[in-house]
Design a protein around this motif. Sequence first.
Motif, PDB file in Angstrom:
ATOM      1  N   ALA A 257      26.924  65.670 102.485  1.00  8.93           N
ATOM      2  CA  ALA A 257      25.954  65.665 101.389  1.00  8.93           C
ATOM      3  C   ALA A 257      24.628  65.498 101.499  1.00  8.93           C
ATOM      4  CB  ALA A 257      25.967  63.484 100.993  1.00  8.93           C
ATOM      5  N   GLY A 258      24.152  66.378 102.930  1.00 12.20           N
ATOM      6  CA  GLY A 258      23.023  66.221 103.106  1.00 12.20           C
ATOM      7  C   GLY A 258      22.150  67.688 102.968  1.00 12.20           C
ATOM      8  N   SER A 259      23.141  68.663 102.637  1.00 14.20           N
ATOM      9  CA  SER A 259      22.465  70.208 102.908  1.00 14.20           C
ATOM     10  C   SER A 259      21.553  70.597 101.535  1.00 14.20           C
ATOM     11  CB  SER A 259      23.526  71.478 102.873  1.00 14.20           C
ATOM     12  OG  SER A 259      24.767  71.162 101.375  1.00 14.20           O
ATOM     13  N   GLY A 260      21.094  71.518 101.276  1.00 10.41           N
ATOM     14  CA  GLY A 260      20.431  71.881 100.715  1.00 10.41           C
ATOM     15  C   GLY A 260      20.857  72.084  99.241  1.00 10.41           C
ATOM     16  N   VAL A 261      22.003  72.589  99.179  1.00  6.53           N
ATOM     17  CA  VAL A 261      22.808  73.209  98.342  1.00  6.53           C
ATOM     18  C   VAL A 261      23.517  71.770  97.735  1.00  6.53           C
ATOM     19  CG1 VAL A 261      24.727  74.303  97.897  1.00  6.53           C
ATOM     20  CG2 VAL A 261      23.579  75.198  99.170  1.00  6.53           C
ATOM     21  N   ALA A 262      23.927  71.309  98.442  1.00  8.26           N
ATOM     22  CA  ALA A 262      24.768  69.569  98.060  1.00  8.26           C
ATOM     23  C   ALA A 262      23.653  68.944  97.653  1.00  8.26           C
ATOM     24  CB  ALA A 262      24.841  69.316  99.359  1.00  8.26           C
ATOM     25  N   THR A 263      22.631  68.362  97.662  1.00  7.10           N
ATOM     26  CA  THR A 263      21.160  67.989  96.764  1.00  7.10           C
ATOM     27  C   THR A 263      21.212  68.469  95.775  1.00  7.10           C
ATOM     28  OG1 THR A 263      19.252  68.876  98.245  1.00  7.10           O
ATOM     29  CG2 THR A 263      20.357  67.086  98.706  1.00  7.10           C
ATOM     30  N   PHE A 264      21.158  69.727  95.821  1.00  5.91           N
ATOM     31  CA  PHE A 264      21.439  70.897  94.252  1.00  5.91           C
ATOM     32  C   PHE A 264      22.217  70.475  93.344  1.00  5.91           C
ATOM     33  CE2 PHE A 264      17.886  73.431  96.252  1.00  5.91           C
ATOM     34  CZ  PHE A 264      16.603  73.700  95.626  1.00  5.91           C
ATOM     35  N   LEU A 265      23.457  70.304  94.039  1.00 13.48           N
ATOM     36  CA  LEU A 265      25.166  70.001  93.005  1.00 13.48           C
ATOM     37  C   LEU A 265      25.031  68.988  92.917  1.00 13.48           C
ATOM     38  CD1 LEU A 265      27.099  71.878  95.903  1.00 13.48           C
ATOM     39  CD2 LEU A 265      26.723  72.514  93.394  1.00 13.48           C
ATOM     40  N   ILE A 266      24.274  68.090  94.013  1.00 10.83           N
ATOM     41  CA  ILE A 266      24.406  66.135  92.890  1.00 10.83           C
ATOM     42  C   ILE A 266      23.559  66.188  91.873  1.00 10.83           C
ATOM     43  CG2 ILE A 266      23.896  63.634  93.384  1.00 10.83           C
ATOM     44  CD1 ILE A 266      24.302  64.411  96.673  1.00 10.83           C
ATOM     45  N   GLN A 267      22.664  66.756  91.773  1.00 10.52           N
ATOM     46  CA  GLN A 267      21.910  66.656  91.210  1.00 10.52           C
ATOM     47  C   GLN A 267      21.639  67.659  89.691  1.00 10.52           C
ATOM     48  OE1 GLN A 267      17.336  66.362  91.955  1.00 10.52           O
ATOM     49  NE2 GLN A 267      18.194  67.093  93.244  1.00 10.52           N
ATOM     50  N   PHE A 268      22.127  68.732  89.721  1.00  9.35           N
ATOM     51  CA  PHE A 268      22.789  70.089  88.577  1.00  9.35           C
ATOM     52  C   PHE A 268      24.429  69.171  87.778  1.00  9.35           C
ATOM     53  CE2 PHE A 268      21.414  73.890  90.958  1.00  9.35           C
ATOM     54  CZ  PHE A 268      20.296  73.699  90.523  1.00  9.35           C
TER      55      PHE A 268
ATOM     56  N   LEU B 115      16.953  72.048 111.669  1.00  8.73           N
ATOM     57  CA  LEU B 115      17.737  72.323 110.775  1.00  8.73           C
ATOM     58  C   LEU B 115      19.314  72.414 111.153  1.00  8.73           C
ATOM     59  CD1 LEU B 115      18.796  73.188 108.116  1.00  8.73           C
ATOM     60  CD2 LEU B 115      18.170  76.073 108.113  1.00  8.73           C
ATOM     61  N   ALA B 116      19.042  72.878 112.427  1.00  5.33           N
ATOM     62  CA  ALA B 116      20.555  72.951 113.664  1.00  5.33           C
ATOM     63  C   ALA B 116      20.996  72.186 113.599  1.00  5.33           C
ATOM     64  CB  ALA B 116      20.253  74.203 113.972  1.00  5.33           C
ATOM     65  N   SER B 117      20.328  70.829 113.817  1.00  5.03           N
ATOM     66  CA  SER B 117      21.090  69.509 114.103  1.00  5.03           C
ATOM     67  C   SER B 117      21.920  68.720 113.366  1.00  5.03           C
ATOM     68  CB  SER B 117      19.495  69.072 114.688  1.00  5.03           C
ATOM     69  OG  SER B 117      19.310  67.974 113.667  1.00  5.03           O
ATOM     70  N   GLY B 118      21.272  69.762 112.407  1.00  3.70           N
ATOM     71  CA  GLY B 118      22.104  68.586 111.091  1.00  3.70           C
ATOM     72  C   GLY B 118      21.753  67.239 110.486  1.00  3.70           C
ATOM     73  N   ASN B 119      20.077  67.243 111.045  1.00  2.07           N
ATOM     74  CA  ASN B 119      19.401  65.671 110.894  1.00  2.07           C
ATOM     75  C   ASN B 119      19.045  65.722 109.017  1.00  2.07           C
ATOM     76  OD1 ASN B 119      21.055  64.714 113.067  1.00  2.07           O
ATOM     77  ND2 ASN B 119      19.325  65.236 114.381  1.00  2.07           N
ATOM     78  N   GLN B 120      18.783  66.385 108.436  1.00  2.00           N
ATOM     79  CA  GLN B 120      18.262  66.708 107.591  1.00  2.00           C
ATOM     80  C   GLN B 120      19.350  66.767 106.258  1.00  2.00           C
ATOM     81  OE1 GLN B 120      19.642  69.460 108.564  1.00  2.00           O
ATOM     82  NE2 GLN B 120      20.611  70.384 106.671  1.00  2.00           N
TER      83      GLN B 120
ATOM     84  N   SER C  48      29.806  61.445 103.681  1.00  2.00           N
ATOM     85  CA  SER C  48      28.745  62.095 104.854  1.00  2.00           C
ATOM     86  C   SER C  48      29.108  61.636 106.049  1.00  2.00           C
ATOM     87  CB  SER C  48      27.292  61.740 104.662  1.00  2.00           C
ATOM     88  OG  SER C  48      26.506  62.150 105.449  1.00  2.00           O
ATOM     89  N   ARG C  49      28.668  61.292 107.045  1.00  2.00           N
ATOM     90  CA  ARG C  49      29.302  60.788 108.678  1.00  2.00           C
ATOM     91  C   ARG C  49      27.927  59.781 108.690  1.00  2.00           C
ATOM     92  NH1 ARG C  49      31.373  65.347 110.261  1.00  2.00           N
ATOM     93  NH2 ARG C  49      33.414  65.517 111.301  1.00  2.00           N
ATOM     94  N   SER C  50      26.879  60.091 108.396  1.00  2.00           N
ATOM     95  CA  SER C  50      25.721  59.354 108.020  1.00  2.00           C
ATOM     96  C   SER C  50      25.446  58.086 106.764  1.00  2.00           C
ATOM     97  CB  SER C  50      24.393  60.164 108.138  1.00  2.00           C
ATOM     98  OG  SER C  50      23.241  59.573 107.777  1.00  2.00           O
TER      99      SER C  50
ATOM    100  N   THR D 206      32.841  61.067 105.909  1.00  2.00           N
ATOM    101  CA  THR D 206      33.462  61.421 105.908  1.00  2.00           C
ATOM    102  C   THR D 206      35.027  61.623 107.167  1.00  2.00           C
ATOM    103  OG1 THR D 206      31.341  62.914 106.210  1.00  2.00           O
ATOM    104  CG2 THR D 206      33.062  64.157 107.327  1.00  2.00           C
ATOM    105  N   ASP D 207      35.040  60.758 108.203  1.00  2.00           N
ATOM    106  CA  ASP D 207      36.057  60.245 108.917  1.00  2.00           C
ATOM    107  C   ASP D 207      37.017  59.606 108.171  1.00  2.00           C
ATOM    108  OD1 ASP D 207      34.371  58.190 108.672  1.00  2.00           O
ATOM    109  OD2 ASP D 207      34.218  58.301 111.217  1.00  2.00           O
TER     110      ASP D 207
END
Length: 327
Positions: A163-174, A312-317, A186-188, A206-207
């Motif tokens: 759920a956290g990627s930039g693309v996912a946030t656009f997909l949700i809204q679109f 960004l590489a950490s995946g925390n965004q 999401s794991r978070s 996710t799990d």
Amino acid sequence: MKAFVMESGEWKLKNMEEPVTKAEEVLVSLKTAGINRRDLGLIKRYGDNPEALIVGSDGAGIVESVGEDVVDFATGDEVIINPALRWHTNSEAPPAEFDILGMPDHGTFAEKIAISAEQLEKKPPYLSWAEAGSLALSALTGYRALFTKGQLKKGDTLFIPGAGSGVATFLIQFAKNEGARVIVTSRSEEKRQHAKRIGADLAIPTDSDWLKELADETIDLVIDSVGGATFNRSLDILKKGGRIVIFGATTEDTVDLNLRKFFYGQYQLVGSTMGSREELRAMLEHMESFNMRPVVDKAFPLDQVEEAFDYLASGNQFGKVVLNISE
């Protein structure tokens, strides 16, 4: 001008000569630039090449000057960069001349860029610079995957692993704009709640056991960029005859597929990448009609770009990570 480059196998912030525009080009003084996961992997692809290459695909800024053949833009125009190079008309697949800005062409992590006027669009006036500079690559990727390839329609249920990627946030809204039901993972817990705040109807761990969690759901469409870690789990919860669109693979890029199960289920598997200028313009119209805004997680100054990469590489965004290039 300051620029962030790949050079001799290393990342460097260095001074580069200002670009000079050709007749069909525009010189843009960049205000912001969005970071994408594509940028993180370029150093491996570029190798030990000693020639400095400016990275970055997304950006927004103000037109500083125009070449003699440019008629659609003028000094002072506020613009966004279209990173899908030389793909103008919607087609089943990109043309042979298609590239993504930021390799092999100089990209946007610099104070200025000279680029063909064909690769510019007027900045929607309601967007901030951070929003405008971060949207094109992710939003265009999501728009094509969802509508052109996924054929989403009102009343469909969309499932997005992650759920956290930039693309996912656009997909949700679109998808919510078009009247679809949206389910994400999401794991978070924090990201799951974030996803609900921007429109997701259901957010599951996710799990967790997806089959159990979604036993009462009918999943019409899956859009998956995770890859091998989620592909077969996504297929398990997709309805018979449903569609799964793949636009990336942040985990394994190969999967074991039970072909008998696949053809008996009459599933549709579709690949997608980026999108055309025609789709970008449709996407911008969609956003403006719904007053939709990109989700910007955090901004860094240009001289902290390596810290931004690490973040960004950490995946925390949750959403987009942005560089502020000029005031």
